[in-house]
Every structure is written in C-alpha cells, then in structure tokens.
Design a protein around this motif. Structure first.
Motif, PDB file in Angstrom:
ATOM      1  N   GLY A  20      11.722  -9.563  -4.667  1.00 52.53           N
ATOM      2  CA  GLY A  20      12.498  -8.650  -5.498  1.00 52.53           C
ATOM      3  C   GLY A  20      11.686  -7.574  -6.194  1.00 52.53           C
ATOM      4  N   ILE A  21      10.385  -7.572  -6.015  1.00 51.23           N
ATOM      5  CA  ILE A  21       9.521  -6.560  -6.615  1.00 51.23           C
ATOM      6  C   ILE A  21       9.412  -5.389  -5.650  1.00 51.23           C
ATOM      7  CG2 ILE A  21       7.222  -6.042  -7.504  1.00 51.23           C
ATOM      8  CD1 ILE A  21       8.699  -8.107  -9.169  1.00 51.23           C
ATOM      9  N   GLY A  22       9.756  -4.202  -6.130  1.00 49.34           N
ATOM     10  CA  GLY A  22       9.692  -3.015  -5.287  1.00 49.34           C
ATOM     11  C   GLY A  22       8.340  -2.322  -5.361  1.00 49.34           C
ATOM     12  N   MET A  23       8.072  -1.493  -4.366  1.00 45.29           N
ATOM     13  CA  MET A  23       6.833  -0.725  -4.347  1.00 45.29           C
ATOM     14  C   MET A  23       7.013   0.492  -3.447  1.00 45.29           C
ATOM     15  SD  MET A  23       4.375  -2.883  -1.789  1.00 45.29           S
ATOM     16  CE  MET A  23       3.483  -1.546  -1.085  1.00 45.29           C
ATOM     17  N   VAL A  24       6.082   1.406  -3.530  1.00 46.71           N
ATOM     18  CA  VAL A  24       6.054   2.573  -2.653  1.00 46.71           C
ATOM     19  C   VAL A  24       4.670   2.639  -2.029  1.00 46.71           C
ATOM     20  CG1 VAL A  24       6.229   5.079  -2.533  1.00 46.71           C
ATOM     21  CG2 VAL A  24       7.743   3.808  -4.053  1.00 46.71           C
ATOM     22  N   ASN A  25       4.629   2.806  -0.717  1.00 51.74           N
ATOM     23  CA  ASN A  25       3.373   2.973   0.010  1.00 51.74           C
ATOM     24  C   ASN A  25       3.207   4.467   0.264  1.00 51.74           C
ATOM     25  OD1 ASN A  25       1.201   2.967   1.712  1.00 51.74           O
ATOM     26  ND2 ASN A  25       2.204   1.903   3.364  1.00 51.74           N
ATOM     27  N   ILE A  26       2.114   5.025  -0.209  1.00 53.79           N
ATOM     28  CA  ILE A  26       1.819   6.440  -0.007  1.00 53.79           C
ATOM     29  C   ILE A  26       0.601   6.536   0.900  1.00 53.79           C
ATOM     30  CG2 ILE A  26       1.206   8.609  -1.127  1.00 53.79           C
ATOM     31  CD1 ILE A  26       2.338   7.319  -3.721  1.00 53.79           C
ATOM     32  N   SER A  27       0.721   7.312   1.941  1.00 53.64           N
ATOM     33  CA  SER A  27      -0.405   7.539   2.851  1.00 53.64           C
ATOM     34  C   SER A  27      -0.664   9.034   2.933  1.00 53.64           C
ATOM     35  CB  SER A  27      -0.088   7.008   4.251  1.00 53.64           C
ATOM     36  OG  SER A  27       0.149   5.628   4.222  1.00 53.64           O
ATOM     37  N   TYR A  28      -1.923   9.398   2.934  1.00 55.54           N
ATOM     38  CA  TYR A  28      -2.280  10.811   3.095  1.00 55.54           C
ATOM     39  C   TYR A  28      -3.469  10.915   4.045  1.00 55.54           C
ATOM     40  CZ  TYR A  28      -5.978   9.923  -0.317  1.00 55.54           C
ATOM     41  OH  TYR A  28      -7.068   9.412  -0.967  1.00 55.54           O
ATOM     42  N   TYR A  29      -3.523  12.031   4.718  1.00 53.31           N
ATOM     43  CA  TYR A  29      -4.598  12.237   5.680  1.00 53.31           C
ATOM     44  C   TYR A  29      -5.802  12.852   4.983  1.00 53.31           C
ATOM     45  CZ  TYR A  29      -6.960  13.168  10.026  1.00 53.31           C
ATOM     46  OH  TYR A  29      -7.870  13.164  11.044  1.00 53.31           O
TER      47      TYR A  29
END
Length: 85
Positions: A20-29
């Motif tokens: 139930g814990i949300g997150m955001v994965n951010i990827s950059y080049y």
C-alpha cells in the motif's frame, strides 16, 4: 507514465508498490555516463497519503514533476493531494 519532451527523463508512478505504499521511479539519461540513472520518490509518510503515484505529470524540460495521490487524507478523508517536485 510521463516523459519529458526531450525523451531524456521519464517518471513512472507505482501507487501500490509495496504493501500500500506508493512511490515514483524517475529515470534520466546521463550523457557523461552514457547510461540511464534511477531515482525514487517514496510516499510522504507524515501526510497520510494513499495511492501516491496514481498519476504523474512532468514538465517538457523534465525539471518539474507533479505526483497525484487521489485517496490522500491531508485535509479531509480521501480528499486527494498533489505533490510538486
């Protein structure tokens, strides 16, 4: 999922990533390393947020990110919140 106009930044919302814990994965080049770099934003625990990462939006240049949590109870029960980064 949201992608910058340049194609060098991407964010993926995972609103139920772990118990139930949300997150955001951010990827950059990273041009200097010639590879993708991952970073994570986890649900802010002090706000009673729910479904953090349900929606994500990124600015065209990839410098700003808006994360939605539609079931957040920051002000009222399940009133929803948006977090700017």
């Amino acid at each position: 999922i949201t992608l910058s106009d340049t194609g060098y930044s991407i964010a993926v919302g995972c609103y139920n990533a772990s118990a139930g814990i949300g997150m955001v994965n951010i990827s950059y080049y990273d041009n200097s390393r010639n590879s993708w770099v991952d970073e994570y934003i986890f649900e802010p625990s002090s706000y009673g947020t729910k479904a953090f990462g349900f929606s994500v939006a990124m600015s065209g240049d990839g410098l700003f990110l808006l994360v939605g949590a539609p079931l957040s109870s920051v002000t009222y029960s399940n009133s929803g919140s948006a977090f700017a980064y």
